[in-house]
Motif scaffolding. Structure first.
Motif, mmCIF file in Angstrom:
data_model
loop_
_atom_site.group_PDB
_atom_site.id
_atom_site.type_symbol
_atom_site.label_atom_id
_atom_site.label_comp_id
_atom_site.label_asym_id
_atom_site.label_seq_id
_atom_site.Cartn_x
_atom_site.Cartn_y
_atom_site.Cartn_z
ATOM 1 N N LYS A 64 0.836 -1.214 0.000
ATOM 2 C CA LYS A 64 0.000 0.000 0.000
ATOM 3 C C LYS A 64 0.867 1.260 0.000
ATOM 4 O O LYS A 64 0.596 2.221 -0.738
ATOM 5 N N ALA A 68 1.037 3.974 -3.102
ATOM 6 C CA ALA A 68 0.618 5.367 -2.877
ATOM 7 C C ALA A 68 1.752 6.333 -3.197
ATOM 8 O O ALA A 68 1.532 7.430 -3.715
ATOM 9 N N GLN A 73 -1.214 9.138 -4.950
ATOM 10 C CA GLN A 73 -2.636 9.246 -4.624
ATOM 11 C C GLN A 73 -3.007 8.079 -3.709
ATOM 12 O O GLN A 73 -2.260 7.106 -3.618
ATOM 13 N N PRO A 74 -4.154 8.189 -3.020
ATOM 14 C CA PRO A 74 -4.579 7.073 -2.178
ATOM 15 C C PRO A 74 -4.735 5.806 -3.015
ATOM 16 O O PRO A 74 -5.204 5.856 -4.157
ATOM 17 N N THR A 75 -4.347 4.681 -2.443
ATOM 18 C CA THR A 75 -4.430 3.406 -3.171
ATOM 19 C C THR A 75 -5.851 3.124 -3.657
ATOM 20 O O THR A 75 -6.028 2.517 -4.719
ATOM 21 N N LEU A 101 -1.705 5.973 1.683
ATOM 22 C CA LEU A 101 -1.896 7.402 1.394
ATOM 23 C C LEU A 101 -0.557 8.070 1.114
ATOM 24 O O LEU A 101 0.413 7.826 1.840
ATOM 25 N N PRO A 102 -0.515 8.924 0.083
ATOM 26 C CA PRO A 102 0.725 9.654 -0.200
ATOM 27 C C PRO A 102 0.965 10.716 0.867
ATOM 28 O O PRO A 102 0.016 11.226 1.462
ATOM 29 N N ALA A 112 5.029 7.944 1.376
ATOM 30 C CA ALA A 112 3.669 7.469 1.632
ATOM 31 C C ALA A 112 3.646 6.663 2.915
ATOM 32 O O ALA A 112 4.678 6.207 3.413
ATOM 33 N N GLN A 139 -5.677 13.268 3.053
ATOM 34 C CA GLN A 139 -6.038 12.524 1.855
ATOM 35 C C GLN A 139 -7.336 11.796 2.132
ATOM 36 O O GLN A 139 -7.340 10.775 2.811
#
Lengths: 141, 141, 141, 141
Positions: A64, A68, A73-75, A101-102, A112, A139
Motif C-alpha cells: 500500500k 501510494a 494518490q490514495p491506493t 496514502l501519499p 507514503a 487525503q
C-alpha cells in the motif's frame, strides 16, 4: 535542460513522527496495525508492527505504501476494473487495497504511509492520523 | 534443411530513436511516462522514466513490451476471457493492459515498445509515436 | 525537527544526457556496453544495451549503479575483505565490481551510473564520460 | 509432558524504545544508520533508516538481526571458516557481519537488533545502545 530539479525529502525524524501519530490512533481505536512509511522512491524509511497485528499484513502495508508513493494518490483510487491485471503486471506491489496514502508536503510527494491489519476503513483512519502528525495534506480516500 | 535463417535485429540506435520519438509525444501530451524498448527475445534494450511518471509503471511498461514482443501483436488483442489465467501462468509478464506494441520492420518482429503511467489511450498514442520514429509498421490497437 | 529537507533530483533529461555521453565514449573505445542510470533511491531512470554487449551484464551494470547510489561512492571502494558477505547479506545488489560511480551535483548524490560488459577499466572510463556529460563531480576509482 | 511452555515476547513498545536508544547513539556518533529490530521468529518489529544512511545497508541490517535472533548470539561469533557456505545455504540471511545482537531479557531471547551503514565497530556500538535502552543483557561481540 537542467540535469537536476529541486525537491524535498522526508527526514527520518518526520517518518518517525508520522509513525507515532498513526500508532497513537491505532491504540485509541484498539486495533493493532502494521504501519509502514516509505520515501518517494518507495524505499522503507520507518516501520512498526504492533502487538497482536497480523503478520502477513506487513506485506500489504508495504505494498500500500509503495503504491501510494508511486502513484501519488490514495491506493483506493486505482481503477477497480484493472486491479488484478495491474497487481500482476506491476510486479506484485501495485494494489488498490485501502490504507495507502501519499505524504504530500508543500506540493511535493515525499513518500507514503501504508497501514494494514484492520478493516479498510480503520487502516485509512490510522494512515490519516500519520499524515496529520506531520502536517501533510489530508487525503480523503 | 538449413540450420539457420536470416533475420533482422533492432539496433541500439533504433531503440533509442524509438524511445526519443515516444518521449517527444509524451512531452507534447504533457503526460510523464515510463517507456521501455525490448528486443525480439524480450530483453531490455532501452528505457527511460520521465520526471513525474509513476514508479511502479516501470514494471507494467516492461510487462507490456515483453508481451507484445512475445506475441508479435498489440497487448490489447489478448483474449480478455483468459487474461488473469494467462498473466499468472505466463510468469507475471503476460498482460493485456493497453500500451504494448510490437516493432515490425520489413515483416520481421524485431522487438516491442511498452508505455505505462498514463491512461491506456495515452500509453498507446505514445507507443505509436515510438514506432513512427523508426518507420516501423503502425499498430492500431 | 522538520519533517522534510531540501534536495535535488536528477531529471530524465539529465539521465539521458549522461547515458548519451557514456555511449559515445563506448563507441569511441569500440566496446559495446550496458549503461544504467538510477536515481538516488536506486530506481531505474535510463538504460541502453549496445549492439553486441553481453546480455547478463545488464544485471551487473544495474547492481553497480544501485550500489554506487546507495553508498555514494565508486563501487570499487567497498572493502574487498567483506565483498562476498556483503553481496549475499545485501540481497544480491551490493557489489564492488568496478564500473559503478555516484552522480554528485552541487554536493548532492542524485543517483549513479553503472556500466558493464567491458573490462573493469573500460567500464569505469565509460561511466566517467557519463558524469562529465552532465557536469557531475568526477569520480576517480 | 505439557504441550506449551511459558515465554516472553518483545512488545512493540520495547522494540521502539530499543530503536530510539540506538538512534540516539548513532546521532551522538554522527553516523547515519539502518536500525532493524526483529522478534524471536525473525519477523520485522521496528525499523528506521536515518537521513544519509546507505540504502542497501537496510538489507544487511535485516540479515544481521535475523541471524542474531536465530542463533541467539552476536553475529560476529559465527565461525568465519564457514561464513560463505552458511550465507548461501542459509538462504542469504545468515551472516557474520558485525552489528547483529540478540535481545536477551530474563534469560529469554526475545529478538535481535541489527545495525548497518557504519563501520562494524560503530554498528556494534549502536546496537548495544539499543539493548541498554530496554535493559537487555549486554552483548560483547
Amino acid at each position: 535542460m537542467s540535469a537536476t530539479r529541486p525537491t524535498l525529502k522526508l527526514t527520518h525524524s518526520g517518518a518517525l513522527q508520522a509513525l507515532d501519530g498513526a500508532l497513537r490512533k491505532a491504540e485509541e481505536l484498539g486495533v493493532p496495525q502494521n504501519i509502514t512509511v516509505v520515501d518517494e522512491g518507495g524505499n522503507l524509511l520507518a516501520y512498526v508492527r504492533m502487538d497482536g497485528a497480523k503478520l502477513l499484513s506487513r506485506e500489504t502495508s508495504m505494498s500500500k505504501a509503495i503504491t501510494a508513493s508511486s502513484h501519488r494518490q490514495p491506493t483506493s483510487r486505482l481503477d477497480p476494473r484493472n486491479e488484478i491485471k495491474l497487481a500482476i503486471a506491476g510486479g506484485g506491489r501495485l494494489t488498490n487495497l485501502e490504507g495507502g496514502l501519499p505524504i504530500i508536503i508543500d506540493g511535493h510527494c515525499v513518500g507514503a504511509i501504508g497501514v494494514g491489519s484492520g478493516t479498510g476503513e480503520q487502516d485509512v483512519e490510522v494512515a490519516r492520523a500519520g499524515l496529520a502528525a506531520i502536517g501533510a495534506e489530508d487525503q480523503k480516500p
